[in-house]
Design an enzyme around this catalytic site. Sequence first.
Site, mmCIF file in Angstrom:
data_model
loop_
_atom_site.group_PDB
_atom_site.id
_atom_site.type_symbol
_atom_site.label_atom_id
_atom_site.label_comp_id
_atom_site.label_asym_id
_atom_site.label_seq_id
_atom_site.Cartn_x
_atom_site.Cartn_y
_atom_site.Cartn_z
ATOM 1 N N GLY A 430 3.271 12.620 -30.147
ATOM 2 C CA GLY A 430 2.088 12.429 -30.858
ATOM 3 C C GLY A 430 2.299 13.404 -32.151
ATOM 4 O O GLY A 430 3.412 13.470 -32.739
ATOM 5 N N SER A 431 1.527 14.043 -32.698
ATOM 6 C CA SER A 431 1.282 15.017 -33.949
ATOM 7 C C SER A 431 2.457 16.105 -33.611
ATOM 8 O O SER A 431 2.808 16.681 -34.790
ATOM 9 C CB SER A 431 -0.112 15.347 -34.353
ATOM 10 O OG SER A 431 -0.774 14.413 -34.605
ATOM 11 N N THR A 432 2.731 16.572 -32.616
ATOM 12 C CA THR A 432 3.551 17.739 -32.479
ATOM 13 C C THR A 432 5.091 17.545 -32.921
ATOM 14 O O THR A 432 5.744 18.171 -33.159
ATOM 15 C CB THR A 432 3.817 17.846 -30.898
ATOM 16 O OG1 THR A 432 4.532 16.831 -30.134
ATOM 17 C CG2 THR A 432 2.630 18.321 -30.197
ATOM 18 N N PHE A 433 5.225 16.051 -33.270
ATOM 19 C CA PHE A 433 6.579 15.479 -33.798
ATOM 20 C C PHE A 433 6.664 15.579 -35.105
ATOM 21 O O PHE A 433 7.716 15.426 -35.972
ATOM 22 C CB PHE A 433 6.916 14.199 -33.038
ATOM 23 C CG PHE A 433 8.516 13.907 -32.906
ATOM 24 C CD1 PHE A 433 9.009 14.778 -31.991
ATOM 25 C CD2 PHE A 433 9.291 13.209 -33.675
ATOM 26 C CE1 PHE A 433 10.521 14.580 -32.101
ATOM 27 C CE2 PHE A 433 10.605 13.155 -33.558
ATOM 28 C CZ PHE A 433 11.226 13.754 -32.500
ATOM 29 N N LYS A 434 5.388 15.576 -35.867
ATOM 30 C CA LYS A 434 5.320 15.438 -37.494
ATOM 31 C C LYS A 434 6.084 16.337 -38.019
ATOM 32 O O LYS A 434 6.918 16.224 -38.901
ATOM 33 C CB LYS A 434 3.818 15.433 -37.722
ATOM 34 C CG LYS A 434 3.350 14.206 -37.299
ATOM 35 C CD LYS A 434 1.594 14.033 -37.801
ATOM 36 C CE LYS A 434 0.962 12.817 -37.378
ATOM 37 N NZ LYS A 434 -0.386 12.816 -37.498
#
Length: 477
Positions: A430-434
């Site tokens: 999810g957003s942790t990879f952005k």
Amino acid sequence: MTKKKKKSRIYIIWLVNLCLITAVVALFVWYESVPDVSPEKVLKTYMTHISNREYEQMYEMIDAGTSGNISKEDFVKRNSAIYEGIGVDNMKVHITSYDKEQKEICYETSMDTVAGNVTFENKASFILEKGKYKLIWNDSLIFPELDSTDKVKVSTTSAKRGQIIDRNGHMLAGEGVASSIGVVPGKLENKNDAISQLAELLEMKTEDIEKKLAAKWVKDDSFVPLKTVPKVNELKLMSIEPDQETLAEKDRQEKLLEIPGVKILDITVREYPLGEAAAHLVGYVQNVTAEDLEEHAGEGYTSNSVIGKSGMEGLFEKELKGQNGCSITIVDSNGNKKKIIVSTIVENGKDIKLTIDSNLQKELYEQFKDDKSCSVAINQYTGEVLALVSTPSYDNNDFIRGMSSEKWNALNEDENKPMYNRFRQVWCPGSTFKPIIAAIGLTTGAIDPDEDYGNEGLSWQKDSSWGSYYVTTLHAY
């Protein structure tokens, strides 16, 4: 026909019949004297019965009169106690010679036992009885050096389970000390009242305590363990602000000791110093079950063994376990060692060193212990895992001390699922990879940090070439 001729004919008929009867009797006697099975085959069949634990069939193959008139009951008791006590399996017999005149066979026996493989030479004598060879039995048929008054003793030296340690040598799992609370039945006063008090203080059912006290091995002077609890840390009590759990445990043990017959002994147990902070990572051990013994047959487990059930304890079970030492010895009626049949040296389990940092593990747990989460700290240069946490958690020490059914049910019915290992599951980043994608874009120049991308709302696409595909978000920025 004259009377003389008639009389002569009757005599001849009588003589022929007599000859026929004599021939039949002789044939029967001869048939009974000829053995239908050879001594070699009798011995091999006898040994097969040992492997199959068919002791009554073994008794039918011996001649009781020349075997000391041993009864079937005593024969079965003696043989079963020895062969099953040493765990005989895979027995093989190789006949080396047979003396027909003496009716004696020399042979070599090989068998697997709890202490390893045993091979020895022996001899067996036979008697021919009604056309059947019968074995002349005595105790030396079990082991050549064994007399009727001797015993076969099995001694086991338990292997020390290896430790699990962190990168700095701090123990994550290893040997610790706990308190075993129990009673000496003969010293109990007002038994029913005492059991009620014990049940209340130990949070046990009265029927469970009564069942332990009624075990067959229990005598008036026996120490009957009822429950394992944490050992009271005297240093913690001496601190300026001792924790409430330690104070409560100290108070409980003092009340228990006021009951006549109660004793508290120090015992060695498997200990997990980090408790909840590393429960999912380290795991725990438990006593083996019947299913475990069946699944791990031939691997050295006994009914007294423990086995790793989860975490590192389960993953490195083979390395941590070690191998018990065992010996099979013949001792005389005075208990003196007469002959060592076989022995194996104990091999302690290996220590397992992890890349985990205990301090970082505890810090990470404290930050997220109230959340449903999994957290990991990794050395970005080496890939070493420094901390691995799943929250909420449970105390793996409870599995060592003995967990009540109520507590077990509470853990399993907790909607937060403290037993659930979240870091072993598959998660969408999810957003942790952005930030990682952004960093790559900035480093490679694919993204201009000064460019104004404008307000895109809840969806965005590069251009119409993307068709109906949009990158979407839950919140407008």
